[in-house]
Design a protein around this motif. Structure first.
Motif, PDB file in Angstrom:
ATOM      1  N   MET A   1      94.752  59.011   5.856  1.00  0.00           N
ATOM      2  CA  MET A   1      96.307  59.456   6.088  1.00  0.00           C
ATOM      3  C   MET A   1      96.258  60.840   5.514  1.00  0.00           C
ATOM      4  O   MET A   1      95.821  61.111   4.266  1.00  0.00           O
ATOM      5  CB  MET A   1      97.127  58.559   5.414  1.00  0.00           C
ATOM      6  N   ALA A   2      96.788  62.023   6.146  1.00  0.00           N
ATOM      7  CA  ALA A   2      96.858  63.241   5.567  1.00  0.00           C
ATOM      8  C   ALA A   2      97.656  63.250   4.312  1.00  0.00           C
ATOM      9  O   ALA A   2      98.647  62.221   4.253  1.00  0.00           O
ATOM     10  CB  ALA A   2      97.230  64.315   6.737  1.00  0.00           C
ATOM     11  N   GLU A   3      97.691  64.501   3.828  1.00  0.00           N
ATOM     12  CA  GLU A   3      98.655  64.454   2.364  1.00  0.00           C
ATOM     13  C   GLU A   3      99.910  64.429   2.908  1.00  0.00           C
ATOM     14  O   GLU A   3     100.857  63.811   2.114  1.00  0.00           O
ATOM     15  CB  GLU A   3      97.995  65.779   1.583  1.00  0.00           C
ATOM     16  N   THR A   4     100.180  65.434   3.769  1.00  0.00           N
ATOM     17  CA  THR A   4     101.634  65.573   4.189  1.00  0.00           C
ATOM     18  C   THR A   4     102.089  64.037   4.732  1.00  0.00           C
ATOM     19  O   THR A   4     103.432  63.670   4.334  1.00  0.00           O
ATOM     20  CB  THR A   4     101.767  66.696   5.309  1.00  0.00           C
ATOM     21  N   GLU A   5     101.578  63.376   5.498  1.00  0.00           N
ATOM     22  CA  GLU A   5     101.969  62.122   5.869  1.00  0.00           C
ATOM     23  C   GLU A   5     102.212  61.301   4.606  1.00  0.00           C
ATOM     24  O   GLU A   5     103.103  60.295   4.508  1.00  0.00           O
ATOM     25  CB  GLU A   5     100.786  61.263   6.670  1.00  0.00           C
ATOM     26  N   THR A   6     101.304  61.043   3.428  1.00  0.00           N
ATOM     27  CA  THR A   6     101.785  60.258   2.396  1.00  0.00           C
ATOM     28  C   THR A   6     102.674  60.732   1.739  1.00  0.00           C
ATOM     29  O   THR A   6     103.549  59.936   1.320  1.00  0.00           O
ATOM     30  CB  THR A   6     100.274  60.731   1.592  1.00  0.00           C
ATOM     31  N   GLN A   7     103.007  62.153   1.407  1.00  0.00           N
ATOM     32  CA  GLN A   7     104.182  62.680   1.131  1.00  0.00           C
ATOM     33  C   GLN A   7     105.494  62.119   1.884  1.00  0.00           C
ATOM     34  O   GLN A   7     106.598  61.838   1.262  1.00  0.00           O
ATOM     35  CB  GLN A   7     104.019  64.111   0.746  1.00  0.00           C
ATOM     36  N   THR A   8     105.529  62.232   2.974  1.00  0.00           N
ATOM     37  CA  THR A   8     106.433  61.751   3.994  1.00  0.00           C
ATOM     38  C   THR A   8     106.877  60.368   3.571  1.00  0.00           C
ATOM     39  O   THR A   8     108.049  59.905   3.740  1.00  0.00           O
ATOM     40  CB  THR A   8     106.064  61.979   5.417  1.00  0.00           C
ATOM     41  N   HIS A   9     105.676  59.689   3.642  1.00  0.00           N
ATOM     42  CA  HIS A   9     106.038  58.126   3.363  1.00  0.00           C
ATOM     43  C   HIS A   9     106.622  57.694   1.938  1.00  0.00           C
ATOM     44  O   HIS A   9     107.312  56.986   1.669  1.00  0.00           O
ATOM     45  CB  HIS A   9     104.898  57.367   3.607  1.00  0.00           C
ATOM     46  N   ASP A  10     106.110  58.647   1.199  1.00  0.00           N
ATOM     47  CA  ASP A  10     106.562  58.465  -0.244  1.00  0.00           C
ATOM     48  C   ASP A  10     108.041  58.562  -0.529  1.00  0.00           C
ATOM     49  O   ASP A  10     108.658  57.904  -1.407  1.00  0.00           O
ATOM     50  CB  ASP A  10     105.631  59.455  -1.411  1.00  0.00           C
ATOM     51  N   ASP A  11     108.438  59.515   0.095  1.00  0.00           N
ATOM     52  CA  ASP A  11     110.047  59.744   0.189  1.00  0.00           C
ATOM     53  C   ASP A  11     110.615  58.439   0.596  1.00  0.00           C
ATOM     54  O   ASP A  11     111.788  58.436   0.069  1.00  0.00           O
ATOM     55  CB  ASP A  11     110.354  60.886   0.948  1.00  0.00           C
ATOM     56  N   ILE A  12     110.205  57.675   1.001  1.00  0.00           N
ATOM     57  CA  ILE A  12     110.819  56.449   1.609  1.00  0.00           C
ATOM     58  C   ILE A  12     111.086  55.467   0.435  1.00  0.00           C
ATOM     59  O   ILE A  12     112.508  55.005   0.582  1.00  0.00           O
ATOM     60  CB  ILE A  12     110.119  55.501   2.678  1.00  0.00           C
ATOM     61  N   LYS A  13     110.558  55.560  -0.448  1.00  0.00           N
ATOM     62  CA  LYS A  13     110.757  54.659  -1.515  1.00  0.00           C
ATOM     63  C   LYS A  13     112.171  55.060  -2.372  1.00  0.00           C
ATOM     64  O   LYS A  13     112.579  54.085  -2.882  1.00  0.00           O
ATOM     65  CB  LYS A  13     109.860  54.968  -2.569  1.00  0.00           C
ATOM     66  N   ALA A  14     112.617  56.134  -2.094  1.00  0.00           N
ATOM     67  CA  ALA A  14     114.037  56.646  -2.699  1.00  0.00           C
ATOM     68  C   ALA A  14     115.115  56.270  -2.019  1.00  0.00           C
ATOM     69  O   ALA A  14     116.167  56.476  -2.280  1.00  0.00           O
ATOM     70  CB  ALA A  14     113.967  57.985  -3.036  1.00  0.00           C
ATOM     71  N   LEU A  15     114.983  55.817  -0.799  1.00  0.00           N
ATOM     72  CA  LEU A  15     115.917  55.537   0.235  1.00  0.00           C
ATOM     73  C   LEU A  15     116.715  54.283  -0.144  1.00  0.00           C
ATOM     74  O   LEU A  15     116.073  53.289  -0.661  1.00  0.00           O
ATOM     75  CB  LEU A  15     115.610  55.613   1.562  1.00  0.00           C
ATOM     76  N   THR A  16     118.148  54.432   0.045  1.00  0.00           N
ATOM     77  CA  THR A  16     118.648  52.953  -0.174  1.00  0.00           C
ATOM     78  C   THR A  16     118.528  52.252   1.180  1.00  0.00           C
ATOM     79  O   THR A  16     117.964  52.799   2.069  1.00  0.00           O
ATOM     80  CB  THR A  16     120.057  53.077  -0.283  1.00  0.00           C
ATOM     81  N   PHE A  17     118.900  50.829   1.286  1.00  0.00           N
ATOM     82  CA  PHE A  17     118.681  49.962   2.357  1.00  0.00           C
ATOM     83  C   PHE A  17     119.277  50.593   3.773  1.00  0.00           C
ATOM     84  O   PHE A  17     118.795  50.789   4.818  1.00  0.00           O
ATOM     85  CB  PHE A  17     119.073  48.710   2.261  1.00  0.00           C
ATOM     86  N   GLU A  18     120.615  51.107   3.526  1.00  0.00           N
ATOM     87  CA  GLU A  18     121.261  51.659   4.510  1.00  0.00           C
ATOM     88  C   GLU A  18     120.867  52.978   5.205  1.00  0.00           C
ATOM     89  O   GLU A  18     120.470  53.176   6.395  1.00  0.00           O
ATOM     90  CB  GLU A  18     122.793  52.107   4.280  1.00  0.00           C
ATOM     91  N   GLN A  19     120.087  53.681   4.109  1.00  0.00           N
ATOM     92  CA  GLN A  19     119.478  55.031   4.740  1.00  0.00           C
ATOM     93  C   GLN A  19     118.271  54.766   5.502  1.00  0.00           C
ATOM     94  O   GLN A  19     117.910  55.245   6.357  1.00  0.00           O
ATOM     95  CB  GLN A  19     119.139  55.878   3.416  1.00  0.00           C
ATOM     96  N   ALA A  20     117.407  53.837   4.942  1.00  0.00           N
ATOM     97  CA  ALA A  20     116.323  53.492   5.520  1.00  0.00           C
ATOM     98  C   ALA A  20     116.563  52.750   6.926  1.00  0.00           C
ATOM     99  O   ALA A  20     115.772  53.107   7.838  1.00  0.00           O
ATOM    100  CB  ALA A  20     115.346  52.429   4.783  1.00  0.00           C
ATOM    101  N   LEU A  21     117.600  51.860   6.992  1.00  0.00           N
ATOM    102  CA  LEU A  21     117.958  51.381   8.326  1.00  0.00           C
ATOM    103  C   LEU A  21     118.466  52.392   9.129  1.00  0.00           C
ATOM    104  O   LEU A  21     117.990  52.504  10.570  1.00  0.00           O
ATOM    105  CB  LEU A  21     118.917  50.267   7.976  1.00  0.00           C
ATOM    106  N   ASP A  22     119.189  53.294   8.767  1.00  0.00           N
ATOM    107  CA  ASP A  22     119.598  54.300   9.772  1.00  0.00           C
ATOM    108  C   ASP A  22     118.326  55.277  10.432  1.00  0.00           C
ATOM    109  O   ASP A  22     118.285  55.412  11.385  1.00  0.00           O
ATOM    110  CB  ASP A  22     120.660  55.146   8.965  1.00  0.00           C
ATOM    111  N   ALA A  23     117.521  55.597   9.352  1.00  0.00           N
ATOM    112  CA  ALA A  23     116.138  56.433   9.851  1.00  0.00           C
ATOM    113  C   ALA A  23     115.329  55.533  10.749  1.00  0.00           C
ATOM    114  O   ALA A  23     114.818  55.973  11.788  1.00  0.00           O
ATOM    115  CB  ALA A  23     115.450  56.695   8.725  1.00  0.00           C
ATOM    116  N   LEU A  24     115.320  54.249  10.310  1.00  0.00           N
ATOM    117  CA  LEU A  24     114.404  53.307  11.552  1.00  0.00           C
ATOM    118  C   LEU A  24     115.268  53.230  12.935  1.00  0.00           C
ATOM    119  O   LEU A  24     114.505  53.212  13.858  1.00  0.00           O
ATOM    120  CB  LEU A  24     114.216  52.017  10.768  1.00  0.00           C
ATOM    121  N   GLU A  25     116.522  53.301  12.915  1.00  0.00           N
ATOM    122  CA  GLU A  25     117.139  53.184  14.109  1.00  0.00           C
ATOM    123  C   GLU A  25     116.768  54.421  15.033  1.00  0.00           C
ATOM    124  O   GLU A  25     116.974  54.291  16.103  1.00  0.00           O
ATOM    125  CB  GLU A  25     118.645  52.697  13.744  1.00  0.00           C
ATOM    126  N   LYS A  26     116.819  55.402  14.073  1.00  0.00           N
ATOM    127  CA  LYS A  26     116.861  56.760  14.860  1.00  0.00           C
ATOM    128  C   LYS A  26     115.466  56.735  15.526  1.00  0.00           C
ATOM    129  O   LYS A  26     115.131  57.217  16.806  1.00  0.00           O
ATOM    130  CB  LYS A  26     117.105  57.924  13.988  1.00  0.00           C
TER     131      LYS A  26
END
Length: 86
Positions: A1-26
């Motif tokens: 996985m590229a560094e930018t992809e790792t960084q992109t996925h690392d930001d998910i850890k800071a999301l609330t359940f509702e924020q993560a669910l909204d992003a997943l629905e999008k």
């Protein structure tokens, strides 16, 4: 996985359940439309998998908290035990 992809996925850890669910629905909406280029579809699908795992982890933590609630003899919560660290 590229560094930018790792960084992109690392930001998910800071999301609330509702924020993560909204992003997943999008992501689901974007993929269902079918107008996303294949390489981008793969990247957002991978992000969707990371979001799904994060939501599952947060739901499990919430379930664990509910299970830790102790009831007193009169049926009222007597306290909550802290979750065991992972």
């Amino acid at each position: 996985m590229a560094e930018t992809e790792t960084q992109t996925h690392d930001d998910i850890k800071a999301l609330t359940f509702e924020q993560a669910l909204d992003a997943l629905e999008k992501i689901v909406d974007d993929l269902e439309r079918g107008d996303v280029p294949l390489d981008q579809s793969i990247r957002i699908y991978e992000r969707g998998e990371a979001l799904k795992a994060h939501c599952e982890k947060l739901l499990k933590a919430a379930e664990d908290k509910v299970e830790k609630i102790r009831l007193s003899r009169d049926g009222k919560p007597a306290g909550v035990e802290p979750l065991d660290p992972e």
